[in-house]
Design an enzyme around this catalytic site. Structure first.
Site, short mmCIF file in Angstrom:
data_model
loop_
_atom_site.label_atom_id
_atom_site.label_comp_id
_atom_site.label_asym_id
_atom_site.label_seq_id
_atom_site.Cartn_x
_atom_site.Cartn_y
_atom_site.Cartn_z
N TRP A 203 0.88 -1.18 0.00
CA TRP A 203 0.00 0.00 0.00
C TRP A 203 0.91 1.22 0.00
O TRP A 203 1.78 1.34 0.88
CB TRP A 203 -0.88 -0.07 1.26
N ASP B 150 -0.29 -4.71 9.50
CA ASP B 150 -1.33 -3.81 8.99
C ASP B 150 -2.57 -4.68 8.77
O ASP B 150 -2.55 -5.61 7.95
CB ASP B 150 -0.85 -3.17 7.68
N LYS C 37 -13.30 -0.40 6.22
CA LYS C 37 -13.89 -1.33 5.24
C LYS C 37 -14.93 -2.23 5.91
O LYS C 37 -16.04 -2.38 5.41
CB LYS C 37 -12.82 -2.23 4.60
C1 LIG Z 1 -3.46 -2.06 3.43
C2 LIG Z 1 -4.16 -0.87 4.02
N1 LIG Z 1 -3.75 -0.41 5.18
C3 LIG Z 1 -4.34 0.65 5.76
C4 LIG Z 1 -5.38 1.30 5.14
C5 LIG Z 1 -5.93 2.53 5.81
O1 LIG Z 1 -7.21 2.47 6.24
P1 LIG Z 1 -7.97 3.74 6.75
O2 LIG Z 1 -8.78 4.24 5.60
O3 LIG Z 1 -8.79 3.23 7.88
O4 LIG Z 1 -6.99 4.76 7.21
C6 LIG Z 1 -5.84 0.86 3.91
C7 LIG Z 1 -6.90 1.55 3.21
O5 LIG Z 1 -7.12 1.45 2.05
C8 LIG Z 1 -5.21 -0.28 3.33
O6 LIG Z 1 -5.59 -0.77 2.16
#
Ligand SMILES: Cc1ncc(COP(=O)(O)O)c(C=O)c1O
Length: 405
Positions: free
Chosen positions: A135, A216, A252
């Site tokens: 990410w 994560d 999500k």
């Molecule tokens: C792998 C990963 N980590 C963290 C996040 C972050 O999530 P948030 O929107 O709750 O900050 C995302 C969001 O797309 C993600 O895909």
């Protein structure tokens, strides 16, 4: 003379994910399809407020005890405790022995920022390992923190599978005490998770090299529809005696994208240590956002602490994960029927919201320019953007770029 010459500040390119979304929004084509953004959509292409979230919001609106006072710096206790139980399992020894430090964060991103900031401050090593690919925000956060970023091989783009050998080799070469960032479930962007055997090997290397493990964990329950199944790797690592940093997101799995609800949980070897860690995490939160926001965390805490509501949430989760799996299968079936060259089995081996299609950047460009189908340059698609109305169109688009390039 001013200390800062504004004229010297360069323009920063747009965020890769949100940049694609902007281009999609500006495209007037009636057939355009958005497969870029990682947010759930119904079969009608609409955002979905989970029924359990709506019901909880209505109940909270009637609650006369609700006010707008500051929350504690570390967040709502009911939220923190239930978040730790959700990821570790209610019967985990960590929970029973109160060996964890948790803070409420601004989304999963906030949990990653606080957790990595803590490690940057306290870890003896400045070396942080990220999977290739990962990410994109992982890189940005570590860059802002001034960490030494290294990568470990994760995905084999030629074979469309996990690069098991490369990953183990790279982790084995990591200096002792480095931090390794893992995606706990539903790897973004590839959708390719290690098998249980592969997780066991990863765990062995982490122990062998005394690495710090940062998980994560943004997709619990969203990946397979089963909260416990999605937490398998995290719980296995804990059983093997590793202490973890876990960054949870409720964006999500609760569909609470803009409420920014996350939690950082750090497991520790003693309750005393957990208190020390928590006190330091609170300092970091205090200097970035001071106190977390209430609304989304209150919804999550209410649902997680009420058995009937919890059961309904699990049903809602299943609706989302089932639709994503159906879209995955349907895209695969259509490509097979069209006879699209190549082996598309990787689509089915992957899990969760994303699929790494294997389309190359030039093919992605044609998908967007000719068909108005928006996806990431890496070939990643969000299955949430597929629906019964656009599936044929997308499959034909992929078929045409594959057969003409
Ligand atoms: C792998 C990963 N980590 C963290 C996040 C972050 O999530 P948030 O929107 O709750 O900050 C995302 C969001 O797309 C993600 O895909």
């Amino acid at each position: 003379m001013s200390g800062l010459e504004f004229s010297e500040i360069p323009l920063c390119p747009p965020d890769v994910v949100f940049g694609v979304l902007d281009s999609f929004n500006q495209d007037p084509d009636p057939n355009k399809v958005n497969l870029s953004i990682g947010a759930y959509r119904t079969d009608e292409g609409d955002p979905w407020v989970l029924p359990i979230v709506k019901a909880t919001e209505l109940a909270l609106a009637q609650d006369v005890l609700q006010d707008h006072e500051y929350l504690p710096i570390s967040g709502l206790t009911a939220f923190l405790d239930s978040s730790a139980r959700l990821v570790l399992g209610a019967s985990s020894t960590i929970i029973l022995e109160n060996r964890y430090a948790a803070v409420q964060t601004i989304g999963g991103t906030g949990a990653i920022r606080i957790g990595l900031g803590f490690l940057k401050k306290f870890s003896k090593s400045n070396v942080f390992y990220l999977p290739t690919p990962t990410w994109p925000n992982h890189n940005k956060i570590l860059t802002e923190l001034g960490a030494e970023i290294r990568s470990y091989r994760y995905y084999d783009v030629d074979k469309n599978c996990l690069d098991e050998k490369g990953m183990i080799e790279d982790l084995r070469a990591a200096p002792e005490g480095s931090t390794v960032i893992l995606h706990g479930v539903a790897h973004n962007p590839t959708g390719m998770d290690p098998t249980k055997d592969q997780w066991k090997q990863i765990c062995d290397v982490i122990k062998e090299r005394s690495l710090t493990t940062f998980v994560d964990f943004a997709y619990q329950g969203f990946a397979s529809g089963d909260l416990d199944k999605d937490a398998w790797a995290v719980r296995y690592f804990i059983e093997q005696g590793l202490n973890l940093f876990i960054a949870q997101s409720y964006s999500k799995n609760f569909g609470l994208y803009n409420e920014r609800v996350g939690c950082l949980t750090v497991t520790c070897s003693s309750p005393k240590l957990a208190s020390c860690v928590k006190s330091q995490l609170a300092v970091l939160c205090r200097t970035i956002w001071s106190n977390p926001s209430n609304h989304g965390a209150r919804i999550v805490a209410t649902v997680l602490n009420n058995p009937a509501m919890f059961a309904e949430w699990k049903e809602n989760l299943r609706v989302m994960s089932d639709r994503l799996s159906q879209m995955r299968q349907a895209l695969y079936d259509r490509l097979r029927v069209l006879g699209t060259p190549g082996n598309w089995d990787h689509l089915l081996a992957q899990i969760g919201m994303f699929s790494y299609t294997g389309l190359k950047p030039n093919q992605v460009e044609i998908m967007t320019k000719k068909f108005h189908i928006y996806l990431m340059k890496s070939g990643r698609i969000s299955l949430a953007g597929l629906n019964s109305k656009n599936l044929d169109y997308v499959a034909k688009g992929i078929h045409e770029v594959i057969t003409t390039t």
